[in-house]
Design an enzyme around this catalytic site. Structure first.
Site, short mmCIF file in Angstrom:
data_model
loop_
_atom_site.label_atom_id
_atom_site.label_comp_id
_atom_site.label_asym_id
_atom_site.label_seq_id
_atom_site.Cartn_x
_atom_site.Cartn_y
_atom_site.Cartn_z
CG ASP A 1 -1.75 -0.97 1.28
OD1 ASP A 1 -2.33 -1.52 0.16
OD2 ASP A 1 -2.27 -1.66 2.29
CG ASP B 1 -0.13 5.25 6.58
OD1 ASP B 1 -0.95 4.77 7.42
OD2 ASP B 1 -0.27 5.38 5.24
CD GLU C 1 -0.78 -1.72 6.91
OE1 GLU C 1 -1.51 -1.82 6.20
OE2 GLU C 1 -1.28 -0.88 7.90
CD GLU C 2 2.62 1.87 7.63
OE1 GLU C 2 3.41 2.17 6.41
OE2 GLU C 2 1.34 1.78 7.45
CG ASP D 1 -3.28 -0.79 10.51
OD1 ASP D 1 -2.44 0.00 10.21
OD2 ASP D 1 -4.18 -1.42 10.01
CG LEU E 1 -3.43 6.25 10.29
CD1 LEU E 1 -3.67 6.81 11.74
CD2 LEU E 1 -2.94 7.27 9.45
CG ASP E 2 -7.94 0.14 10.19
OD1 ASP E 2 -7.52 -0.74 9.28
OD2 ASP E 2 -9.33 0.43 10.44
#
Length: 346
Positions: free
Chosen positions: A60, A66, A88-89, A107, A109-110
């Site tokens: 993404d 983020d 996630e990042e 995560d 920043l969902d």
């Protein structure tokens, strides 16, 4: 007077050393969430929602917020007893404290696609045990099934800053109260109603779904004249924390199935830091979370960024979806009368 988050954590931890460390981690995460909330409400124009040239581990495109969120929560993890940080990042797990006894999957920043539209976004987190076995292979700490979580939850940055939290014995909701200098309990012992007439799904993917999922949605949309014999409403915010919170407080079902698009066969959501923590909170509130058939918390992740289909919410409705998938022909309520109805055909 509502109980404070700190008092709740202190009571839940008792004298147990591991639970004390989990409680301390939640405190640091809550502090980081307040900082992120302040960043969001102070604004920054289009800058916070601006896309960076980089992509995250899931492919993404990263937004500026983020990256800001990831830094804040990594700092919170460093201040806690966190041995390994999986985000996630980040492409790979990050070793923070080799002597630590916990791992944090997050995560940061969902719902980041909503940043520039002023829709609620959130942070989802999972706290896992870290042992000597995991120190030899840091990646393996995030290959534990979700049933081993010591705590999990999510923050929602919306009109109010909320924390949904489960430490394995019920699910509670806390609200940030500036006047109280912290989070206070808003809802204790949340219970998701068994039945629902509301579903959340991205209907734009209808043509890509398996026939079983189409049949389920078609039957809901047929309303009182259809096999379900009652009216259904559809809700879809495209921010799982917002959809999830609505389901926790008033019931409903959320579906993000796998589909025929390239790369979506196993769904889009990440098992370790999205599906598992939400499932933990949902189950501890009396709901159910599956990949359509299998209990989410029983699935052994292939790695930090493994994906999964996800269905969660009111027990009876999630179980019904499982029956549609496992053996649609066995559903007694379906009949040829409704066999040709669909989302886009009368």
């Amino acid at each position: 007077m509502p109980s404070s988050l700190d008092a709740y954590l202190q009571s839940a931890a008792g004298a147990d050393p591991t639970r004390k460390k989990v409680a301390e981690t939640v405190r640091h995460l809550a502090d980081a969430a307040v900082k992120l909330r302040n960043t969001i409400i102070n604004g920054g124009g289009d800058a916070l929602g601006a896309s960076r040239e980089a992509t995250n581990a899931g492919g993404d495109v990263q937004k500026e917020l983020d990256v800001v969120a990831d830094r804040l929560f990594m700092d919170a993890a460093k201040a806690s007893a966190i041995a390994f940080y999986g985000s996630e990042e980040q492409d790979e797990p990050v070793t923070l404290d080799p002597a630590g006894t916990l791992a944090l999957a997050i995560d940061p920043l969902d719902g980041s696609s909503n940043i520039d539209t002023n829709v609620s976004v959130g942070t989802i987190f999972s706290i896992l045990p870290a042992t000597d076995e995991h120190r030899a292979d840091p990646g393996s700490v995030f290959q534990q099934p979700g049933s081993r979580q010591l705590g999990a939850g999510f923050f929602i940055y919306g009109p109010q800053l909320l924390l949904v939290l489960s430490l394995g014995n019920g699910t509670s909701v806390f609200i940030f109260s500036p006047g109280s200098s912290g989070f206070v309990e808003l809802k204790g012992a949340v219970e998701i109603p068994d039945r629902t007439s509301e579903f959340a799904i991205n209907a734009s993917n209808y043509r890509h779904w398996d026939p079983q999922i189409r049949n389920y949605i078609d039957d809901c949309l047929a309303g009182a004249e259809g096999p379900r014999e009652r009216e259904f409403n559809m809700r879809w915010i495209a921010s799982m924390v917002a959809d999830g919170y609505r389901i926790l407080v008033r019931g409903g079902i959320f579906l993000y199935p796998g589909d025929a698009r390239k790369g979506y066969a196993k769904g889009r959501l990440r098992l370790v830091y999205e599906a598992n923590p939400v499932a933990f909170c949902v189950e501890n509130a009396g709901g159910v979370a599956t990949d359509g058939i299998n209990r989410i918390l029983d699935i052994v992740p292939e790695g930090l960024h493994a994906r999964t289909p996800l269905v969660f919410g009111s027990r009876r409705e999630v179980e019904r979806v499982g029956r549609y998938i496992a053996d649609p022909a066995a559903l007694s309520e379906r009949s040829p009368l409704f066999g040709k109805r669909s989302l886009f055909r009368a």
